[in-house]
Design an enzyme around this catalytic site. Structure first.
Site, PDB file in Angstrom:
ATOM      1  N   HIS A 506      95.891 -42.035  53.085  1.00 22.77           N
ATOM      2  CA  HIS A 506      94.475 -42.386  52.938  1.00 22.77           C
ATOM      3  C   HIS A 506      94.295 -43.907  52.894  1.00 22.77           C
ATOM      4  O   HIS A 506      93.559 -44.484  53.697  1.00 22.77           O
ATOM      5  CB  HIS A 506      93.916 -41.742  51.667  1.00 22.77           C
ATOM      6  CG  HIS A 506      92.495 -42.113  51.373  1.00 22.77           C
ATOM      7  ND1 HIS A 506      91.451 -41.254  51.593  1.00 22.77           N
ATOM      8  CD2 HIS A 506      91.934 -43.261  50.894  1.00 22.77           C
ATOM      9  CE1 HIS A 506      90.312 -41.847  51.272  1.00 22.77           C
ATOM     10  NE2 HIS A 506      90.585 -43.069  50.836  1.00 22.77           N
ATOM     11  N   GLU A 507      94.981 -44.534  51.951  1.00 19.61           N
ATOM     12  CA  GLU A 507      94.795 -45.979  51.788  1.00 19.61           C
ATOM     13  C   GLU A 507      95.273 -46.736  53.027  1.00 19.61           C
ATOM     14  O   GLU A 507      94.706 -47.759  53.394  1.00 19.61           O
ATOM     15  CB  GLU A 507      95.501 -46.485  50.521  1.00 19.61           C
ATOM     16  CG  GLU A 507      94.955 -45.907  49.218  1.00 19.61           C
ATOM     17  CD  GLU A 507      93.441 -46.041  49.068  1.00 19.61           C
ATOM     18  OE1 GLU A 507      92.850 -46.992  49.625  1.00 19.61           O
ATOM     19  OE2 GLU A 507      92.842 -45.173  48.400  1.00 19.61           O
ATOM     20  N   HIS A 510      92.511 -46.933  55.545  1.00 24.93           N
ATOM     21  CA  HIS A 510      91.670 -48.125  55.323  1.00 24.93           C
ATOM     22  C   HIS A 510      92.394 -49.357  55.865  1.00 24.93           C
ATOM     23  O   HIS A 510      91.792 -50.236  56.470  1.00 24.93           O
ATOM     24  CB  HIS A 510      91.437 -48.349  53.827  1.00 24.93           C
ATOM     25  CG  HIS A 510      90.496 -47.394  53.175  1.00 24.93           C
ATOM     26  ND1 HIS A 510      89.232 -47.139  53.660  1.00 24.93           N
ATOM     27  CD2 HIS A 510      90.618 -46.655  52.044  1.00 24.93           C
ATOM     28  CE1 HIS A 510      88.614 -46.280  52.840  1.00 24.93           C
ATOM     29  NE2 HIS A 510      89.439 -45.962  51.870  1.00 24.93           N
TER      30      HIS A 510
END
Ligand SMILES: [Zn+2]
Length: 717
Positions: A506-507, A510
């Site tokens: 997820h991170e 980003h």
């Protein structure tokens, strides 16, 4: 969690404690002495390290405040020069000049915000509380500068006649809207009122953050009878003993709190009283009537926000905030969520029945409570899917997941390669730095990881930039990811849960949004998009964690290197929709709670506990055994960070990411061709296009909620 970057283009006159800094500089000292003093602050000039990476070998805690003060003063001068320019307003002498302003301030705040979130101290918290209202004032001094806005409006009104390239046209429109939403059209009297409210909002937001950090730290559960820890692994018991030692407690064990309502250890603790105590420590952390109680702060924040919105002509804070989001209106976001409630709660009720059956079978003689949920859910999972978390963890060693999972996926999709840079200074020994190379071997970005939990770090996980990408400014992205994975005892491997693996993907999603940023203007670059778009690249990237080719490449036993046995892989896959009723319900409950607080049209003072209970009941999402993911009193996203009236964005972007992943499935999945197209049309674009249109252009159709409901097991295949 992702930290939304605020538009830092403002100015403020130095006041209060800041004057000490300026007093030293403006005192009649010799020029040489002034120069020497300036040269000692590492923020005063751009870093000479590769990528202008912050030089943590030079930066001291005492450097931030003077650099922020000076940065504000310099930008104030720059902005006043633009506003008072005798020449007629042009795109260049107004918009480009604004984009170039505030170099020092941007430089220091990017680092300051990173460090105060991930590695703070009592001293930095004081600086933060001092600086917060000044930042709000600085921003207002730009947004509410009448002469400046007149120039911006002049250009905006004739924007279609100026032959601007599409990105420059977008900059004009986005900047104009930000000024209007920031109050640029208000009367002088209302501007004064708004400034006071903004200042108070900012001060209280920081107070909330710091109270919550202290409450979470103090709220950890102290155990003095080791038998109460039954069910925990040896490694977890050792970690609890070390946590006690760091609090100077002898013969004790400390279970530290995570930021969410549910606590991971509840899954393992066999003693029901310990579970209840740990859950209540979490639930009541910020409601003890002591100095860390956040309730008075949040009732005042709710009032302030309604007042701000009303000044600007909006019925509620949510209406004001959503004006420049993809959803556009609160009604759209609320309706979207209300449509999820029946499926989510029905599913949670079914899961509760399965759990109650296990309790009854074991002659438990009690009704399932929130602190029982994960413990029995884990047994249901074992019974139904024969899957045990402790069987999985040895195959999910952190560095292996990073290099052979997260980085490997980026290599397969986009051709990226990574090389660790031990020569780049870091702010904590846990931090690692990687240089990112593009498909043609050219150097693209720096990427930092800071994965382990520390008690001077905020809870959750997030990404941001130390340096923003901009071709105008000649800067390349410097990106970091922060998380709160349990730190292993010395010499032990860091074994992750599958949820942790998803967090890493997820991170890094980003991260890719930042790494691929390829825009002229920093304020439109990378993840500087609407909140209800920004979680799309991150949630989309989560999908690759379970791609068979990627999974097989990282899920290997840390001792033997053996791949995860196929039977276990199949079990994980089968269990993929397990507990999704609970997960979706707690998330929708928190998101609706946020929307309820920020849909208030009255400025009457609210009692947080009563308001919360009534809101959840009204939303038909008040299942006793599924509390919201965050309670109002520790809902950091909405009171401390930039997610007020924006938590729904996580659900909204789940829809986008699941729908977007369908496109990949329809086009052959994990291929460089698909990856390159996604990079070109989405990840590199930042906020340079209307985001609904950008999505539609790439996807070929409007997003649909169906793939999300299917992926989450809320709807049959
Ligand atoms: Zn995120």
């Amino acid at each position: 969690m992702f930290r939304f970057r605020t538009l830092v283009i403002a100015i403020a006159l130095a006041t209060g404690t800041t004057s000490t800094v300026f007093a030293a500089e403006t005192a009649p000292v010799t020029q040489a002495a002034t120069k020497a003093k300036l040269s000692t602050n590492p923020f005063f000039a751009p870093s000479t390290l590769p990528f202008q990476a912050p030089d943590f070998n030079q930066i001291k805690e005492a450097d931030y405040l003077p650099a922020i003060e000076k940065g504000m003063k310099l930008q104030l001068g720059e902005v006043n020069k633009i506003a008072n320019n005798p020449a007629a307003p042009t795109f260049d002498n107004t918009f480009i000049s604004l984009e170039k302003s505030g170099a020092l301030l941007n430089r220091v705040l990017a680092v300051f915000d990173a460090i105060t979130s991930a590695n703070t101290s009592d001293y930095l918290q004081k600086v933060q509380e001092d600086v917060a209202p000044k930042r709000a004032m600085h921003q207002d001094a730009i947004t509410l500068n009448a002469k400046l806005f007149k120039r911006i409006k002049t250009i905006y009104d004739k924007r279609d006649t100026l032959n601007l390239d599409p990105e420059s046209l977008r900059l004009v429109e986005v900047t104009y809207q930000n000024f209007v939403l920031g109050g640029a059209n208000l009367s002088d009297a209302d501007k004064i009122k708004l400034k006071a409210l903004n200042k108070e909002n900012s001060t209280l937001g920081t107070q909330f953050t710091n109270k919550l950090l202290a409450a979470t730290k103090d709220g950890s559960l102290v155990i003095i009878d080791k038998s109460k820890l039954a069910g925990l692994t040896d490694a977890e018991i050792t970690a609890a003993a070390e946590a006690a030692k760091s609090k100077k407690l002898d013969n004790a064990w400390v279970l530290t709190l995570q930021n969410t309502t549910q606590q991971p250890l509840l899954q393992e603790l066999t003693d029901r009283a310990t579970r209840e105590a740990l859950f209540k420590a979490s639930w009541n952390r910020a409601e003890k009537g002591d100095a860390n109680d956040t309730r008075a702060v949040i009732s005042r924040l709710a009032q302030i926000r309604t007042e701000q919105a009303k000044l600007l002509g909006f019925p509620s804070f949510a209406a004001w905030t959503l004006e420049n989001q993809m959803a556009k209106k609160p009604e759209t976001a609320i309706k979207f969520m209300q449509n999820l409630v029946p499926a989510a709660t029905a599913r949670a009720e079914t899961e509760a029945k399965d759990i109650q059956a296990v309790i009854d079978q074991q002659k438990g003689d009690f009704k399932v409570q929130p602190w029982d949920w994960n413990f029995y859910a884990e047994q249901v999972r074992k019974a139904k899917f024969d899957l045990d978390e402790s069987q999985i963890k040895p195959y999910l060693e952190l560095n292996n997941v990073l290099q052979n999972g997260v980085f490997y996926a980026a290599n397969q999709l986009y051709g990226l390669t990574f090389k660790e840079r031990k020569d780049i200074p870091v702010y904590n020994p846990d931090v690692r730095v990687f240089e990112v190379f593009d498909k043609d071997g050219s150097s693209l970005a720096l990427f930092y990881t800071d994965y382990y939990q520390r008690d001077n770090k905020n809870g959750g996980a997030w990404m941001s930039n130390f340096v923003n990408q901009s071709t105008l400014l000649g800067t390349k992205p410097v990106i970091y990811n922060v998380a709160n994975f349990a730190k292993p005892a010395d010499g032990q491997p860091a074994l992750l849960s599958y949820d942790d693996v998803i967090t890493m993907f997820h991170e890094f999603g980003h991260g890719l949004h930042g790494i691929f940023a390829n825009t002229k203007y920093a304020s439109l670059s990378g993840s500087a998009t609407a909140r209800d778009f920004v979680e799309f690249p991150s949630q989309f990237n989560e999908h690759w964690a379970s791609d068979p080719k990627i999974f097989a490449n990282y899920a290997k036993n840390y001792k033997t290197g053996e791949p995860m046995p196929q039977a276990l892989v199949d079990k994980i896959k089968k269990a993929g929709t397990f507990n999704k009723g609970y997960d979706m319900t707690e998330l929708v409950a928190a998101a609706l709670l946020d929307m309820d607080w920020h849909s208030l049209t009255t400025t009457e003072k609210q009692d947080p506990d009563a308001f919360e209970a009534a809101a959840l009941k009204k939303d038909k999402i008040d299942l006793s055994y599924v509390p919201p993911r965050y309670r109002s009193s520790y809902f950091m996203h909405i009171w401390g960070n930039g997610y007020a009236a924006g938590y729904y964005a996580y659900l909204w972007t789940q829809m986008l990411s699941d729908d977007g992943f369908e496109w990949f499935k329809e086009h052959g999945g994990l291929t460089r061709e698909n990856g390159d197209r996604f990079r070109e049309m989405v990840l590199s674009q930042g906020n340079t296009k209307d985001l609904s249109k950008l999505y539609h252009d790439w996807r070929g159709q409007e997003p649909s909620v169906e793939p999300m409901l299917k992926d989450r097991g809320l709807k049959g295949e």
